[in-house]
Design a protein around this motif. Structure first.
Motif, PDB file in Angstrom:
ATOM      1  N   ILE A   9       0.846  -1.193   0.000  1.00 12.56           N
ATOM      2  CA  ILE A   9       0.000   0.000   0.000  1.00 12.56           C
ATOM      3  C   ILE A   9       0.880   1.242   0.000  1.00 12.56           C
ATOM      4  N   HIS A  10       0.681   2.090  -0.976  1.00 11.68           N
ATOM      5  CA  HIS A  10       1.381   3.376  -1.062  1.00 11.68           C
ATOM      6  C   HIS A  10       0.290   4.441  -1.111  1.00 11.68           C
ATOM      7  N   ARG A  11       0.287   5.363  -0.140  1.00  9.66           N
ATOM      8  CA  ARG A  11      -0.788   6.346  -0.085  1.00  9.66           C
ATOM      9  C   ARG A  11      -0.295   7.655   0.515  1.00  9.66           C
ATOM     10  N   PRO A  12      -1.030   8.724   0.267  1.00  6.60           N
ATOM     11  CA  PRO A  12      -0.621  10.016   0.800  1.00  6.60           C
ATOM     12  C   PRO A  12      -0.540  10.014   2.325  1.00  6.60           C
ATOM     13  N   LYS A  13       0.448  10.725   2.834  1.00  7.82           N
ATOM     14  CA  LYS A  13       0.596  10.860   4.285  1.00  7.82           C
ATOM     15  C   LYS A  13      -0.315  11.999   4.739  1.00  7.82           C
ATOM     16  N   SER A  14      -1.568  11.649   4.965  1.00  7.22           N
ATOM     17  CA  SER A  14      -2.587  12.643   5.265  1.00  7.22           C
ATOM     18  C   SER A  14      -3.758  11.951   5.939  1.00  7.22           C
ATOM     19  N   ASP A  15      -4.532  12.706   6.712  1.00 10.59           N
ATOM     20  CA  ASP A  15      -5.725  12.165   7.350  1.00 10.59           C
ATOM     21  C   ASP A  15      -6.959  12.272   6.453  1.00 10.59           C
ATOM     22  N   SER A  16      -6.789  12.798   5.243  1.00 14.03           N
ATOM     23  CA  SER A  16      -7.909  12.931   4.320  1.00 14.03           C
ATOM     24  C   SER A  16      -8.266  11.583   3.709  1.00 14.03           C
ATOM     25  N   LYS A  17      -9.396  11.549   3.012  1.00 16.49           N
ATOM     26  CA  LYS A  17      -9.816  10.344   2.290  1.00 16.49           C
ATOM     27  C   LYS A  17      -9.409  10.473   0.824  1.00 16.49           C
ATOM     28  N   PHE A  18      -8.976   9.371   0.236  1.00 15.29           N
ATOM     29  CA  PHE A  18      -8.481   9.393  -1.131  1.00 15.29           C
ATOM     30  C   PHE A  18      -9.074   8.243  -1.945  1.00 15.29           C
ATOM     31  N   PRO A  19      -9.136   8.408  -3.261  1.00 17.84           N
ATOM     32  CA  PRO A  19      -9.533   7.286  -4.110  1.00 17.84           C
ATOM     33  C   PRO A  19      -8.455   6.194  -4.080  1.00 17.84           C
ATOM     34  N   VAL A  20      -8.866   5.009  -4.446  1.00 20.23           N
ATOM     35  CA  VAL A  20      -7.956   3.866  -4.490  1.00 20.23           C
ATOM     36  C   VAL A  20      -7.695   3.479  -5.933  1.00 20.23           C
ATOM     37  N   VAL A  21      -6.444   3.141  -6.238  1.00 21.66           N
ATOM     38  CA  VAL A  21      -6.081   2.559  -7.528  1.00 21.66           C
ATOM     39  C   VAL A  21      -5.490   1.185  -7.270  1.00 21.66           C
ATOM     40  N   LEU A  22      -6.130   0.151  -7.793  1.00 27.68           N
ATOM     41  CA  LEU A  22      -5.571  -1.197  -7.754  1.00 27.68           C
ATOM     42  C   LEU A  22      -4.521  -1.276  -8.846  1.00 27.68           C
ATOM     43  N   PHE A  23      -3.270  -1.519  -8.470  1.00 22.71           N
ATOM     44  CA  PHE A  23      -2.159  -1.447  -9.413  1.00 22.71           C
ATOM     45  C   PHE A  23      -1.564  -2.844  -9.595  1.00 22.71           C
TER      46      PHE A  23
END
Length: 245
Positions: free
Chosen positions: A21-35
């Motif tokens: 899992i690689h994701r923004p370092k933030s407490d916000s919600k983000f879309p997911v990309v299955l890679f």
């Protein structure tokens, strides 16, 4: 955007699937990309590509696509032995098992507080095909397929009616199809065949062919084209920003 990386072991009907899992370092919600990776699983180039997408505001999940056939953490080398092993794995795993992998990932994603509820897919080489396969899931809103192999063959084991090109009616999201004109894995006759079948549907898709060889997105080796890679990342990001935000 700063990112963070971790992994999770997801239960699937065919065993534990290590997923990075690689994701923004933030407490916000983000879309997911299955890679989805090449046959070599999460190599350095695949990890870097996933992090590029994550740094643009996406939670990117990279599953070990052959988790049933290898110890957890297996990464194959870009050499003859790695290619032979990866191709053997591809020819052993049934196409329907990728469907249950996708279902397991999607159900896990739905429970995460960092997901905004929107899911896309992306992949290179066989991963392009597996991203195409992920598009069969109703939750997947858009998919970027890079030089997807085996859409025109029966190399991946499948039952009658289960080949990916026989299930186009299950795709409801947008497709971005990207190819290299000099790709010997998907020659022009094969690309024309795939294009013709997509044209016969109501699927919203765009089709782009570049003067490039197979694996031109891989930032190792002499087939890498940095200029085209940059263009293709931007095309993918534009589609995802329209469909997942």
């Amino acid at each position: 955007m700063l990112i963070q990386s971790d992994h999770v072991d997801i239960n699937t009907p065919t065993g534990i699937m290590r997923t990075y899992i690689h994701r923004p370092k933030s407490d916000s919600k983000f879309p997911v990309v299955l890679f989805y990776s090449e046959i070599f699983q999460q190599t350095g180039p695949i990890e870097r590509a996933a992090k590029i997408m994550a740094s643009h505001g996406y939670a990117v999940l990279v599953p070990e696509v052959f988790h049933e056939l290898n110890p957890i953490g297996t990464i194959l080398a870009y050499d003859d032995a790695g290619r032979e092993k990866g191709n053997a794995d591809k020819e052993e795993k049934n196409i329907e098992d990728y469907d249950t992998d996708n279902e397991a990932m999607i159900q896990w994603i739905k429970k995460q507080d960092w997901c905004n509820g929107n899911i896309g897919a992306m992949g290179f080489c066989i991963g392009g095909h597996l991203a195409f396969r992920a598009a069969l899931q109703k939750e997947v809103k858009s998919t970027a397929c890079f030089y997807a192999t085996d859409l025109h063959t029966n190399t991946i084991p499948n039952k009658p009616g289960q080949h990916s090109m026989e299930k186009l009616g299950d795709i409801h999201g947008e497709l971005l199809m990207i190819w290299g004109k000099q790709d010997n894995h998907v020659p022009i006759d094969a690309r024309n065949e795939i294009h013709k079948k997509l044209e016969a549907t109501n699927i919203l898709f765009s089709w782009h062919e570049f003067n490039a060889q197979h694996a031109f997105m891989r930032d190792e080796g002499d087939r890498y084209d940095a200029e085209l890679a940059s263009i293709c990342y931007q095309m993918s990001l534009r589609m995802f920003s329209r469909t997942l935000y």
